[in-house]
Design a protein around this motif. Structure first.
Motif: not given
Ligand code: COA
Length: 390
Positions: A130-138
Motif C-alpha cells: 500500500l505504501s507504494a501508492a505514496a512517494d517511495r523516496e520521500w
C-alpha cells in the motif's frame, strides 16, 4: 459526447475471502452485473478493470486480459479489456474510463470492474504494498505508512481546528451503524465512541477502529448510452458528472495537508458538469480510508465549512436521516477496502440507493448521489454524480 447510464451493478461480499481467488471474485461481480443488466456477452465491447497491485498481492499482472479470459469475453468475443491503476482510486478511474468510452462513441456497452485480493500476503507485506501508492523516496523509505500519513493529517487538523478524537470516532461509529445493514460489509458490528477510543493505537491519534481494514472483494457495473438504457432496465441510473483531478504525490509539497486539493477540484468539476451544488446532493459515498479522511472529504466537497467536519460528524448531520447522509453503505471503514474495488463498489451503492433498493440503509427520497474515490493520500481524486432522473 453522449449521455450515459448504468444498467447493471453487483458487488461480491467484502472481507477476508480465504477460499476465493482474485479471478474468481471479479468474475462473480462481472457476471452479476451482466445478469442484473440482462445483456448478452456478445453486446459487450469494452472492459476496464481497476486494480492497484495484483503483482504485489497475488503475483498476477496483465489483469485486463486475465479477467476477460475468465469472464468468457476473450475467446471468440475478443472484448477489448484494459487494467486501470491509480492506487486506491483504481476502481473510480476504471468507471470513468468506461463512461468516457461509451460517452465518446468508441464503445456501446462497457463493463467497469474493480478488484483486489489483499489478504493472501502478510499484514506487513500489505502495508508495504500500500505504501507504494505514496512517494517511495520521500515517504515510504522514511517509514511513512498510510496510517502514519493520515495520522499526520489528523494531528494538523486537530491543532488548527480543534478536531477531537471523539469526533474522529463518531465517523467510525456512524459508518459501522450503516454497515450493519449492508450484507456485503466486512464488519457488521455496532461500535461505540468509547470502544474506538479504547481500541489499540495504530498511529497516534488513529486507533485501529479509525482505520479501514485490509480486505478482499470485487464490484462491477455495466455502462451504456442513456438513450438505450430503458432497453435493459426500467431503473437506469444516469451519470450526471464524471470528474478527476491530480495533486502532488507527497504530503510535503502540498499547500495545506488538511485539504485534499485534488478532491476540491474534482468536486468543483463534477458540480459544474452536473449543474448542481452540494445542497442538491441527497447522499455521498466518500473515501473514508481513515476517519480523518471522511472529515476532510466532507469539507473539501462542500458539505461542511473548513475545519467543521468533526463537529458536523459528531452532531449527527452525516447520519442516515441527517442533513447529508455520508457513506450509507458503511464506507470503507465498515464494508472494508479492497483497494481496486472500492471506487466501483461506491457506484454500486449509489445505484442501489437511487433505485430505492437499499433496505434499512435507504436514504429516503434520494435523487442525486455522489461518489468520491481517492488514490494515495490525495494525489488522485475521482468524483461522480448519479441520478435516477435523466
Ligand atoms: N477495523 C476493525 N477491526 C479490524 C481492523 C479495522 N480496520 N483491522 C483489523 N481488525 C480486526 C481483525 O478483524 C482481527 O479481529 P479478530 O482477532 O477478531 O479476527 C484483529 O483486528 C486483528 O487483525 P489483523 O489483521 O491482525 O490486524 P493488523 O494489526 O494486521 O492490521 C491495521 C490492522 C489497522 C494496521 C490494518 O487494517 C491496516 O493497515 N489498515 C489500513 C489499510 C490501508 O492503509 N489502506 C489504504 C488506505 S489509503
Amino acid at each position: 459526447m453522449r449521455e450515459v447510464a448504468i444498467v447493471g451493478a453487483k458487488t461480491t461480499e467484502f472481507g477476508e475471502l480465504w477460499e476465493r481467488s482474485l479471478r474468481d471474485i471479479v468474475v462473480e461481480a462481472g457476471i452479476g452485473a451482466i445478469e442484473d443488466a440482462g445483456i448478452s456477452g456478445k453486446e459487450i465491447d469494452a472492459m476496464y478493470v481497476g486494480n492497484m497491485s495484483g503483482g504485489r498481492f497475488v503475483e498476477q499482472e496483465h489483469l485486463g486480459a486475465l479477467i476477460a479470459d475468465y469472464s468468457g469475453l476473450a475467446r471468440g468475443l475478443h472484448v477489448a479489456s484494459t487494467r486501470v491503476e491509480a492506487a486506491c482510486a483504481s476502481g473510480g478511474l476504471a468507471l470513468r474510463q468506461a463512461i468516457q468510452a461509451v460517452s465518446s462513441g468508441y464503445s456501446n456497452v462497457a463493463i467497469a470492474a474493480g478488484a483486489e485480493k489483499m489478504t493472501d500476503i502478510s499484514s506487513s507485506g500489505a502495508t508495504d504494498a500500500l505504501s507504494a501508492a505514496a512517494d517511495r523516496e520521500w515517504e515510504g523509505i522514511q517509514g511513512a505508512t498510510f496510517p502514519g500519513i493520515y495520522a499526520m493529517i489528523a494531528k494538523l487538523h486537530m491543532a488548527k481546528y480543534g478536531t477531537t478524537s471523539e469526533q474522529l470516532a463518531a465517523v467510525a461509529v456512524k459508518n459501522h451503524e450503516n454497515g450493519m445493514h449492508n450484507p456485503i460489509a466486512q464488519f457488521k458490528s455496532k461500535i461505540s465512541i468509547e470502544q474506538v477510543l479504547k481500541s489499540i493505537m495504530v498511529s497516534d491519534p488513529l486507533h485501529i477502529l479509525d482505520c479501514s481494514p485490509v480486505s478482499d472483494g470485487a464490484a462491477a457495473v455495466v455502462v451504456v448510452p442513456a438513450e438505450d438504457a430503458l432497453k435493459y432496465t426500467d431503473k437506469p441510473i444516469y451519470v450526471k458528472a464524471s470528474a478527476q483531478a491530480s495533486d502532488t504525490i507527497a504530503l510535503h509539497d502540498r499547500r495545506d495537508i488538511t485539504t485534499l486539493d485534488a478532491t476540491v477540484v474534482a468536486g468543483k468539476r463534477a458540480y459544474e458538469m452536473a449543474g448542481l451544488t452540494p445542497k442538491d446532493i441527497s447522499f455521498v459515498e466518500v473515501h473514508d480510508c481513515f476517519t480523518i479522511a471522511e472529515i476532510c472529504a466532507i469539507e473539501d466537497l462542500g458539505f461542511a465549512d473548513k475545519g467543521k467536519g468533526g463537529v458536523v460528524s459528531m452532531n449527527g448531520e452525516t447520519k442516515l436521516g441527517g442533513r447529508i447522509p455520508v457513506n450509507p453503505s458503511g464506507g470503507l471503514k465498515s464494508c472494508g477496502h479492497p483497494v481496486g474495488a472500492t471506487g466501483v463498489k461506491q457506484a454500486v451503492e449509489a445505484v442501489t440507493q437511487l433505485r430505492g433498493e437499499a433496505g434499512k440503509r435507504q436514504v429516503e427520497g434520494a435523487k442525486y448521489g455522489m461518489t468520491h474515490n481517492v488514490g494515495g493520500s490525495g494525489a488522485t481524486a475521482v468524483v461522480h454524480i448519479f441520478s435516477s432522473e435523466r
